[in-house]
Design a protein around this motif. Structure first.
Motif, short mmCIF file in Angstrom:
data_model
loop_
_atom_site.label_atom_id
_atom_site.label_comp_id
_atom_site.label_asym_id
_atom_site.label_seq_id
_atom_site.Cartn_x
_atom_site.Cartn_y
_atom_site.Cartn_z
N THR A 194 49.92 28.75 38.58
CA THR A 194 49.15 28.06 37.54
C THR A 194 48.02 27.22 38.13
OG1 THR A 194 50.93 26.44 37.62
CG2 THR A 194 50.90 27.92 35.74
N TYR A 195 47.81 27.29 39.45
CA TYR A 195 46.71 26.55 40.07
C TYR A 195 45.59 27.48 40.52
CZ TYR A 195 49.85 22.58 40.10
OH TYR A 195 50.68 21.56 39.72
N GLY A 196 45.95 28.70 40.86
CA GLY A 196 44.91 29.60 41.36
C GLY A 196 45.42 31.03 41.40
N ALA A 197 45.58 31.61 40.22
CA ALA A 197 46.07 32.99 40.16
C ALA A 197 45.03 33.91 40.80
CB ALA A 197 46.31 33.39 38.71
N CYS A 198 45.46 34.84 41.64
CA CYS A 198 44.47 35.70 42.28
C CYS A 198 45.01 37.09 42.62
CB CYS A 198 43.89 35.03 43.52
SG CYS A 198 45.14 34.76 44.78
N VAL A 199 46.19 37.41 42.13
CA VAL A 199 46.75 38.73 42.45
C VAL A 199 45.81 39.85 41.97
CG1 VAL A 199 48.59 40.33 41.82
CG2 VAL A 199 49.17 38.04 42.61
N ALA A 200 45.23 39.65 40.78
CA ALA A 200 44.34 40.70 40.24
C ALA A 200 43.20 40.96 41.22
CB ALA A 200 43.80 40.28 38.88
N GLN A 201 42.64 39.87 41.73
CA GLN A 201 41.50 40.04 42.64
C GLN A 201 41.95 40.64 43.97
OE1 GLN A 201 39.51 36.40 43.58
NE2 GLN A 201 37.70 37.47 44.32
N VAL A 202 43.08 40.18 44.46
CA VAL A 202 43.57 40.68 45.75
C VAL A 202 43.84 42.19 45.66
CG1 VAL A 202 45.54 40.57 47.34
CG2 VAL A 202 44.44 38.48 46.56
N LEU A 203 44.29 42.64 44.49
CA LEU A 203 44.57 44.07 44.34
C LEU A 203 43.39 44.84 43.73
CD1 LEU A 203 48.27 44.04 43.09
CD2 LEU A 203 47.42 44.48 45.39
N GLY A 204 42.30 44.12 43.48
CA GLY A 204 41.12 44.80 42.94
C GLY A 204 41.32 45.33 41.54
N LEU A 205 42.06 44.58 40.71
CA LEU A 205 42.31 45.03 39.35
C LEU A 205 41.25 44.47 38.40
CD1 LEU A 205 46.16 44.41 39.28
CD2 LEU A 205 44.91 46.45 39.97
N LEU A 206 41.10 45.14 37.30
CA LEU A 206 40.14 44.67 36.31
C LEU A 206 40.55 43.29 35.81
CD1 LEU A 206 40.11 47.98 34.29
CD2 LEU A 206 38.21 47.09 35.65
N ASP A 207 39.59 42.37 35.78
CA ASP A 207 39.95 41.01 35.35
C ASP A 207 40.34 40.95 33.89
OD1 ASP A 207 36.95 39.61 36.87
OD2 ASP A 207 38.42 41.08 37.56
N GLU A 208 39.84 41.90 33.11
CA GLU A 208 40.07 41.79 31.67
C GLU A 208 41.55 41.95 31.29
OE1 GLU A 208 37.22 44.67 32.11
OE2 GLU A 208 36.73 42.78 33.07
#
Ligand SMILES: Nc1ncnc2c1ncn2[C@@H]1O[C@H](COP(=O)(O)OP(=O)(O)OP(=O)(O)O)[C@@H](O)[C@H]1O
Ligand SMILES: [Mg+2]
Length: 440
Positions: A194-208
């Motif tokens: 809840t402070y800095g979610a970033c799994v989507a970015q690390v895995l290159g997933l669509l942010d939407e």
């Protein structure tokens, strides 16, 4: 003994139900609540033993039911002839449900039985969802044939925690998930930071991807079932599902502890292993706040740690990182059902001296009584390559020592009880599809 009853009933049913309740000698309707806030206030004031609540009561959600439960008020759900109302109440954890047109005898029996029961016996959400959502008997969505079958609700939860200072929680979470998926274990990776979610970015997933925000909302209002969870946590690779984190840190109040607990219960029925990338902070705002129902920033992390079968405590292998780890462990143990497994990451001789693993292991053992079995070396080349390509170690540096250590750690994680060999997918090298999910 007379039972004290609160009611919060939709106008279309209210008059008829009140007449029938009035005909029951053993109950006393102490208050007709016009809305949810009134019901919660009456419950918190200790006015009643039982609340008769319409499924359609505006605002009724998991959090309000938890408040009633905390006030020792049993809830009976009242439904019209719409099946969806019953399903929704079940998913919110309401176990006693009666039709609004029940006669006085039926109502009396339900109220007395509930008041005499152990508080709040509920069927498991996963069990209900499996029965109700058109899933196959193994508890998987009907179209979901590539995941190895296993008993619903048997999946294991692994919480990955580490103190402030980015010791590598996310890096370990994603790579552990990848290693497990590559060996045929089905995995759901949940970004609960809840402070800095970033799994989507690390895995290159669509942010939407709606991910966690949508799952938390659905859990809160009682519409999160196995099929919905499967939709919100799509597979990015065979056997590898991801529930991406909150799109921005200021949306943390959306992620409630109760929702997380429900989500994990359900997830155990979806996959063999659930890996939760947690936030660093373990402070429990509840002790700081007069309003114990206020959202807690670390509620989701604490709920995941409490629910986990395995808790990994990740520390960075330098003096500051190790001290933070050691200081955080007692607090972690307070919240955790399982004894944490310590992992020291970013181990390097330049800061720890020659034979850094031995030195760190001995120092932690001698000065803090902490034994460490898992070390991951500092490997900027491999990990930077991963970040750049949004892929995993097993793709980018399959023969690195860092990967070997992560893989060895993955092998120690409890998966679901081993299915018969025929039910297991053949072990195969993982394809590198994750990177291709990138937002290009
Ligand atoms: N063993 C390692 N060797 C080299 N770099 C590493 C190693 N482990 C992690 N890193 C790098 O350190 C950085 C922080 O890692 P990561 O994001 O996993 O930390 P975190 O604990 O999740 O931090 P946050 O507090 O941001 O959630 C990343 O750039 C990652 O690639
Ligand atoms: Mg992180």
């Amino acid at each position: 003994m007379t039972l004290r009853v609160l009611t919060a009933i939709e106008p279309r049913h209210e008059a008829a139900v009140m007449t029938r309740l009035g005909a029951i000698a053993t109950i006393d309707v102490v208050r007709r609540c016009p809305d949810l806030p009134d019901l919660l206030a009456a419950g918190a004031a200790g006015l009643a033993d039982v609340a008769v609540v319409s499924a359609g009561l505006r605002g009724l959600d998991r959090d309000s039911l938890a408040q009633l439960r905390e006030a020792d008020v049993h809830v009976i759900g009242l439904i019209g002839d719409d099946e969806a109302e019953e399903r929704r109440l079940r998913q919110l954890g309401v176990a006693t449900i009666v039709p609004a047109d029940s006669g006085p005898e039926e109502l009396r029996e339900a109220i007395e039985r509930l008041a005499a029961s152990t508080p709040h016996t509920e069927i498991g959400d996963a069990e209900w969802a499996a029965l109700e959502s058109g899933l196959d008997p193994a508890g998987r969505p009907a179209d979901d044939d590539s995941e190895a079958p296993h008993d619903a609700a048997k999946g294991r939860v692994v919480a990955v925690w580490g103190p402030v200072g980015s010791p590598g929680r996310t890096t370990l979470s994603v790579n552990l998930a990848g290693e497990l998926a590559a060996t045929g274990v089905s995995v759901l990776l949940i970004d609960a930071d809840t402070y800095g979610a970033c799994v989507a970015q690390v895995l290159g997933l669509l942010d939407e991807a709606a991910g966690m925000a949508a799952a938390a909302r659905a859990a809160e209002v009682g519409t999160l079932d196995l099929a919905t969870l499967a939709r919100l946590a799509p597979r990015v690779d065979p056997g590898f599902r991801v529930l991406t984190g909150l799109p921005s840190a200021d949306r943390w109040p959306e992620l409630r502890a109760e929702s997380m607990t429900h989500l994990l219960d359900l997830a155990r029925g979806l996959v063999d292993v659930v890996i939760v990338d947690c936030a660093f902070c373990l402070e429990d705002d509840e002790t700081l706040s007069y309003d114990t129902r206020a959202p807690r920033r670390n509620g989701a992390t604490l709920a995941a740690i409490a629910a986990a079968d395995t808790v990994l405590a990740v520390g960075a292998g330098d003096p500051v990182g190790l001290q933070r780890l050691v200081r955080g462990l007692p607090e972690l143990r307070e919240h955790s059902g399982a004894d944490p497994t310590v992992v020291v990451n970013r181990v390097r001789a330049s800061v720890a001296g020659g034979s850094p693993e031995r030195r760190i292991g001995e120092a932690l053992d001698r000065f803090a009584g902490v034994s460490v079995e898992h070390f991951v070396p500092e490997d900027p080349v491999a990990f930077d390559r991963c970040l750049l390509s949004a892929r995993l170690l097993l793709d980018e540096a399959p023969k690195s020592l860092a990967r070997a250590r992560v893989r060895a750690l993955a092998a120690t994680l409890p998966a679901v009880a081993e299915p018969a060999p025929s039910a297991r997918r053949r072990i195969r090298p993982r394809s590198a599809t994750i990177g291709r999910w990138s937002t290009a």
